[in-house]
Design a protein around this motif. Structure first.
Motif, PDB file in Angstrom:
ATOM      1  N   PHE A 181     -15.902 -15.490 -25.482  1.00 23.56           N
ATOM      2  CA  PHE A 181     -15.268 -16.671 -24.881  1.00 23.56           C
ATOM      3  C   PHE A 181     -16.319 -17.758 -24.765  1.00 23.56           C
ATOM      4  O   PHE A 181     -17.483 -17.561 -25.137  1.00 23.56           O
ATOM      5  N   SER A 182     -15.928 -18.899 -24.251  1.00 23.99           N
ATOM      6  CA  SER A 182     -16.842 -20.018 -24.065  1.00 23.99           C
ATOM      7  C   SER A 182     -17.142 -20.208 -22.588  1.00 23.99           C
ATOM      8  O   SER A 182     -16.236 -20.443 -21.791  1.00 23.99           O
ATOM      9  N   ALA A 183     -18.428 -20.104 -22.235  1.00 22.04           N
ATOM     10  CA  ALA A 183     -18.856 -20.368 -20.861  1.00 22.04           C
ATOM     11  C   ALA A 183     -19.890 -21.480 -20.836  1.00 22.04           C
ATOM     12  O   ALA A 183     -20.707 -21.568 -19.926  1.00 22.04           O
ATOM     13  N   ILE A 184     -19.842 -22.336 -21.853  1.00 24.43           N
ATOM     14  CA  ILE A 184     -20.803 -23.416 -21.982  1.00 24.43           C
ATOM     15  C   ILE A 184     -20.718 -24.377 -20.788  1.00 24.43           C
ATOM     16  O   ILE A 184     -19.678 -24.478 -20.133  1.00 24.43           O
ATOM     17  N   GLY A 185     -21.817 -25.077 -20.523  1.00 25.69           N
ATOM     18  CA  GLY A 185     -21.870 -25.981 -19.379  1.00 25.69           C
ATOM     19  C   GLY A 185     -21.242 -27.334 -19.647  1.00 25.69           C
ATOM     20  O   GLY A 185     -21.900 -28.379 -19.522  1.00 25.69           O
ATOM     21  N   THR A 186     -19.972 -27.305 -20.025  1.00 23.98           N
ATOM     22  CA  THR A 186     -19.176 -28.522 -20.235  1.00 23.98           C
ATOM     23  C   THR A 186     -17.751 -28.224 -19.786  1.00 23.98           C
ATOM     24  O   THR A 186     -17.442 -27.118 -19.328  1.00 23.98           O
ATOM     25  N   GLU A 187     -16.864 -29.183 -19.975  1.00 24.65           N
ATOM     26  CA  GLU A 187     -15.461 -28.974 -19.627  1.00 24.65           C
ATOM     27  C   GLU A 187     -14.860 -27.781 -20.369  1.00 24.65           C
ATOM     28  O   GLU A 187     -13.964 -27.110 -19.858  1.00 24.65           O
ATOM     29  N   GLU A 188     -15.363 -27.488 -21.569  1.00 24.19           N
ATOM     30  CA  GLU A 188     -14.855 -26.321 -22.286  1.00 24.19           C
ATOM     31  C   GLU A 188     -15.081 -25.040 -21.491  1.00 24.19           C
ATOM     32  O   GLU A 188     -14.235 -24.143 -21.485  1.00 24.19           O
ATOM     33  N   GLY A 189     -16.235 -24.938 -20.834  1.00 24.83           N
ATOM     34  CA  GLY A 189     -16.512 -23.756 -20.033  1.00 24.83           C
ATOM     35  C   GLY A 189     -15.558 -23.624 -18.863  1.00 24.83           C
ATOM     36  O   GLY A 189     -15.057 -22.530 -18.571  1.00 24.83           O
ATOM     37  N   SER A 190     -15.308 -24.739 -18.180  1.00 24.73           N
ATOM     38  CA  SER A 190     -14.337 -24.702 -17.078  1.00 24.73           C
ATOM     39  C   SER A 190     -12.945 -24.365 -17.583  1.00 24.73           C
ATOM     40  O   SER A 190     -12.220 -23.569 -16.971  1.00 24.73           O
TER      41      SER A 190
ATOM     42  N   LEU B   2     -22.899 -18.232 -22.930  1.00 23.80           N
ATOM     43  CA  LEU B   2     -23.484 -19.362 -22.202  1.00 23.80           C
ATOM     44  C   LEU B   2     -23.624 -20.603 -23.068  1.00 23.80           C
ATOM     45  O   LEU B   2     -23.601 -21.725 -22.562  1.00 23.80           O
ATOM     46  N   GLN B   3     -23.775 -20.400 -24.364  1.00 22.76           N
ATOM     47  CA  GLN B   3     -23.905 -21.530 -25.293  1.00 22.76           C
ATOM     48  C   GLN B   3     -22.656 -21.732 -26.147  1.00 22.76           C
ATOM     49  O   GLN B   3     -22.537 -22.752 -26.834  1.00 22.76           O
ATOM     50  N   ASN B   4     -21.746 -20.780 -26.104  1.00 26.82           N
ATOM     51  CA  ASN B   4     -20.571 -20.843 -26.973  1.00 26.82           C
ATOM     52  C   ASN B   4     -19.657 -22.016 -26.636  1.00 26.82           C
ATOM     53  O   ASN B   4     -19.227 -22.169 -25.488  1.00 26.82           O
ATOM     54  N   THR B   5     -19.342 -22.804 -27.645  1.00 21.97           N
ATOM     55  CA  THR B   5     -18.191 -23.695 -27.542  1.00 21.97           C
ATOM     56  C   THR B   5     -16.977 -22.871 -27.945  1.00 21.97           C
ATOM     57  O   THR B   5     -17.099 -21.721 -28.368  1.00 21.97           O
ATOM     58  N   GLN B   6     -15.805 -23.451 -27.852  1.00 20.39           N
ATOM     59  CA  GLN B   6     -14.633 -22.707 -28.294  1.00 20.39           C
ATOM     60  C   GLN B   6     -14.670 -22.478 -29.810  1.00 20.39           C
ATOM     61  O   GLN B   6     -14.159 -21.480 -30.304  1.00 20.39           O
ATOM     62  N   THR B   7     -15.316 -23.388 -30.518  1.00 19.32           N
ATOM     63  CA  THR B   7     -15.443 -23.229 -31.967  1.00 19.32           C
ATOM     64  C   THR B   7     -16.378 -22.087 -32.316  1.00 19.32           C
ATOM     65  O   THR B   7     -16.044 -21.223 -33.147  1.00 19.32           O
TER      66      THR B   7
END
Length: 414
Positions: free
Chosen positions: A192-201, A244-249
């Motif tokens: 999954f994506s847990a990146i520190g942007t809106e994608e993570g939220s 932690l670094q994953n975007t949804q892509t």
């Protein structure tokens, strides 16, 4: 949501820099609203679609049906939001504007958008949870053109080899048990994506809400349970540390390797799923104790910005009504891999493509990120939420401590 980088306008607003960014874009709005009476301006967040695309032809066709020509401009949502604010200040806003749903409340607060009811736009057939993303104080400020959301894709081959039946996954406990069985076979669990942007939220919200979380109290037990679940998966090796670094892509790219059992992702990956080279299925994200977890709605609203020349509203309304007519919703949402905002068109979509059935169900359980009166408070809360996720998954703070910090910071900025 198809292009979550678009929602970064919300984060920009949270840090108070949007107005200054807009002020630097003085060349962007000069031709936005002062066009000839026979030409109407239309802005959307689809720069990937040129004039030859089906989408562009639909927009110009709706203009022709209303008896005018349409000058369409596609741009990234962050640019669109900035330029919309500048154009409004200069009194030359576009006639019609398609905006990402979390941005609606921001533009309403800035006094840029007209109420749908004031224009005679009928939103009664739209699912309440979808229209809720663009509703403030009981009033809708546009009409959704479609919605998308999140669910769990799964690799049928990986599950079969581990003796896991997707239908047995009913809650967090059964999902975690399935991940453990899959890991024991040498395959990987969930990405999954847990990146520190809106994608993570955006990706964390189904688990947060699935535990009964309330965004005004992120450090309550429900939020701690959700973050602790993700942390336990990473610690056990059931999810990779690179979430932690994953975007949804990039998360999708991991799932597409065929090594993972599950991938949390959206409707927009359906075409890629068909090309993945292995049989896949889709299940709704489970709630902590069962049932489908509420998931956040993605998608855009067609809006009519405030104009000095109010006589233009009648034609703008015709253009909007054309774009959200059942026939055009069906064509548009099928093209964009959106789920239609009305039950009648959703039924037609499923008849055309059975793969959309679980997504229609997921959208029915979805909720707007800015709904329930959050409005422009959401970007502030979201920023603190993704920071808490990053802190805990990286080992910086335990879930309770990270969410306590998030709650304090969000409250200080509200």
């Amino acid at each position: 949501m198809r292009h979550l980088h678009r929602t970064l306008i919300a984060a920009v607003l949270a840090t108070g820099t949007l107005t200054s960014a807009a002020a630097c874009s003085s060349s962007s709005g000069s031709d936005s609203g002062g066009s000839a009476s026979g030409t109407y301006t239309f802005w959307d967040p689809y720069p990937q679609f040129d004039d030859s695309s089906d989408w562009a032809k639909r927009v110009t066709g709706c203009g022709a049906q209303a008896g005018v020509s349409v000058k369409r401009t596609g741009m990234d949502t962050t640019d669109l939001g900035n330029k919309a604010l500048l154009a409004a200040q200069q009194g030359n806003a576009p006639d019609v504007m398609l905006v990402d749903n979390p941005v609606v409340s921001t533009l309403v607060q800035a006094g840029i958008l007209n109420k749908a009811s004031d224009l005679g736009l009928d939103t009664s057939a739209v699912q309440p949870n979808i229209i809720g993303a663009g509703t403030l104080n009981g009033a809708a400020y546009g009409v959704p053109i479609g919605a998308n959301t999140l669910a769990l894709y799964y690799n049928k081959n990986v599950l079969k080899a581990a003796g896991v039946d997707a239908a047995s996954i009913k809650d967090w406990a059964t999902l975690t048990s399935a991940l453990q069985k899959i890991k024991a076979t040498g395959k990987k669990g969930i990405t999954f994506s847990a990146i520190g942007t809106e994608e993570g939220s955006f990706q964390f919200l189904p688990w947060f809400w699935g535990a009964g979380g309330d965004l005004t109290k992120v450090n309550a037990p429900a939020g701690v349970a959700a973050l602790s679940l993700w942390k336990s998966w990473v610690d056990q090796g059931l999810a990779p540390k690179d979430v932690l670094q994953n975007t949804q892509t990039t998360s999708w790219q991991e799932f597409a390797t065929g090594k993972y059992a599950f991938g949390e992702n959206g409707t927009w990956q359906l075409a890629n799923a068909a090309k993945a080279g292995f049989p896949y299925g889709v299940i709704n994200i489970p709630g902590e104790h069962g049932g489908s977890a509420p998931v956040p709605t993605g998608g855009e609203f067609v809006t009519v910005p405030v104009q000095k020349r109010t006589g233009r509203y009648a034609v703008s309304t015709k253009i909007v009504n054309c774009l959200v007519s059942p026939a055009n919703l069906l064509a548009t949402d099928t093209t964009l891999s959106y789920v239609a905002p009305t039950a009648a068109v959703q039924k037609q979509q499923v008849q055309q493509d059975a793969a959309l059935k679980p997504w229609v169900s997921a959208v029915a359980a979805a909720r707007g990120r800015t709904s329930n009166g959050l409005g422009t408070r959401y970007p502030v809360i979201s920023q603190q939420l993704w920071a808490a996720v990053q802190s805990t998954l990286s080992g910086g703070k335990p879930a309770q401590g990270a969410l306590d910090t998030a709650q304090q910071a969000a409250a200080a900025h509200s």
